[in-house]
Design a protein around this motif. Sequence first.
Motif, short mmCIF file in Angstrom:
data_model
loop_
_atom_site.label_atom_id
_atom_site.label_comp_id
_atom_site.label_asym_id
_atom_site.label_seq_id
_atom_site.Cartn_x
_atom_site.Cartn_y
_atom_site.Cartn_z
N ALA A 50 39.74 30.11 29.63
CA ALA A 50 40.55 30.87 30.61
C ALA A 50 40.06 32.58 30.74
CB ALA A 50 42.02 30.66 30.39
N VAL A 51 40.36 32.97 31.82
CA VAL A 51 39.94 34.40 31.88
C VAL A 51 41.35 34.96 32.23
CG1 VAL A 51 38.98 36.30 33.00
CG2 VAL A 51 37.77 34.26 32.72
N MET A 52 42.08 35.95 31.32
CA MET A 52 43.45 36.64 31.44
C MET A 52 43.02 37.92 31.40
SD MET A 52 46.45 35.83 31.92
CE MET A 52 46.76 34.40 31.38
N PRO A 53 42.99 38.57 32.70
CA PRO A 53 42.85 39.97 32.87
C PRO A 53 43.95 40.86 32.41
CG PRO A 53 43.54 39.22 34.63
CD PRO A 53 43.61 37.81 33.85
N ARG A 58 46.86 29.80 33.55
CA ARG A 58 45.57 30.11 33.25
C ARG A 58 44.91 29.98 34.30
NH1 ARG A 58 45.01 29.43 27.81
NH2 ARG A 58 42.97 28.68 28.00
N LEU A 59 43.71 30.79 34.30
CA LEU A 59 42.86 30.90 35.56
C LEU A 59 41.50 30.43 34.84
CD1 LEU A 59 42.29 32.50 38.17
CD2 LEU A 59 41.45 34.56 36.85
N ASP A 60 40.84 29.32 35.83
CA ASP A 60 39.60 28.68 35.45
C ASP A 60 38.54 29.22 36.27
OD1 ASP A 60 39.34 27.41 38.03
OD2 ASP A 60 40.93 26.09 37.35
N ARG A 94 48.39 35.21 43.26
CA ARG A 94 49.73 35.53 42.49
C ARG A 94 49.21 36.04 41.08
NH1 ARG A 94 50.63 30.47 44.91
NH2 ARG A 94 49.91 29.31 43.04
N HIS A 95 48.14 35.54 40.62
CA HIS A 95 47.65 35.79 39.27
C HIS A 95 47.20 37.27 39.34
CE1 HIS A 95 45.75 34.63 35.33
NE2 HIS A 95 45.03 35.77 35.63
N PHE A 96 46.51 37.96 40.33
CA PHE A 96 46.22 39.33 40.26
C PHE A 96 47.05 40.18 41.01
CE2 PHE A 96 42.04 36.97 39.79
CZ PHE A 96 41.76 37.65 38.46
N HIS A 97 48.14 39.84 41.63
CA HIS A 97 49.16 40.42 42.09
C HIS A 97 48.42 41.32 43.18
CE1 HIS A 97 52.04 39.39 39.06
NE2 HIS A 97 51.12 39.95 38.00
N ASP A 98 47.47 40.58 44.26
CA ASP A 98 46.97 41.54 45.05
C ASP A 98 46.45 40.11 46.14
OD1 ASP A 98 45.21 44.19 45.49
OD2 ASP A 98 43.96 42.56 46.20
N PRO A 99 46.59 40.78 47.46
CA PRO A 99 46.08 39.78 48.44
C PRO A 99 44.68 39.40 48.50
CG PRO A 99 46.34 42.13 49.30
CD PRO A 99 46.82 42.22 47.85
N LEU A 100 43.63 40.15 47.74
CA LEU A 100 42.38 39.85 47.62
C LEU A 100 41.15 39.99 48.84
CD1 LEU A 100 42.80 37.06 44.84
CD2 LEU A 100 42.28 39.39 44.43
#
Length: 305
Positions: free
Chosen positions: A3-6, A15-17, A56-62
């Motif tokens: 996982a990558v957890m910024p 968790r981010l795969d 949701r993970h990055f709290h940004d619309p991306l």
Amino acid sequence: MGAVMPKNASADAGRLDFAALETLRLVHQLGSFTAAAETLDVNQSAVSYTIAKLRRHFHDPLFVREGGRQVPTDRCEHILGQVVEILDMLDDIAQPEAFDPKLSDQKVTIACNYYERILMIPKIVSALRRQAPRLSVEVINALGDGHLRLLRREADVLVGPFGRTESGFHSRRLYTEEYACFMDPEHPLAGKTLDVESYLALKHVYINYGGSWKSAYVHELEAAGHTLSPTITVPSPAGLGTLLANSDLVATMPRRLGQTMSGRLVLGESPFRGSFDLSVVWTARTNASAMHRWLRQVILETCRG
């Protein structure tokens, strides 16, 4: 996958795969959820779900939609700037260390245009089939932005006048080509030396390859302060031999290509030769792959002049 957890991401964000990050990169490259889904061979809803999870993970619309494209936010650009190298390393790790062309039933995709399909692809395909009889080969149009087809993973290699110097690309020169004039033997200037004035006065057939692409001889002509005024404009060199025959028209095209078109046409030296290099181009993603190294070597050995 791990996982990558910024930093600053909440613990309950999940968790981010790496597959999700790969989807993010693909949407970024293609500017479309639909195109990314087609490339991944999944439903668009799967891509939308993955991007929603990342939002949701990055709290940004991306991504925000502008002019029919998904335009990345600054946060998205920053994230990809941090993880692209990691994703490329994972691609390299996933590649087998050895490759036996005689046993391979994989598929390779070559991006190129008309010139390469006429003069280079037949020799390349013949060599590939001799060494790898079970290999599947697809040839696709490169147009003027073939490097994007590499970035989008639509092609394994790009062949043509597309040498790249940016970070993330590799290229090897195959040979140098130049432009010449071709006309019917009965043309009043057939076989004569053309100066700039007589050349510009000709009735030109101009090949407009589309997009932002402009032939090297046109760049040279315009750099000298001249403008070409074509009589006829066509989208490719296909059929030019027939179009020029028994006419007062003249076409400026790559020397080797023009010489293959019709035995009746007369070659004349153009005052604007527009010398250019033909290259094979690939990305860092496939640089270490045993199969791709073999593919590039076959192209180099077959086409290098």
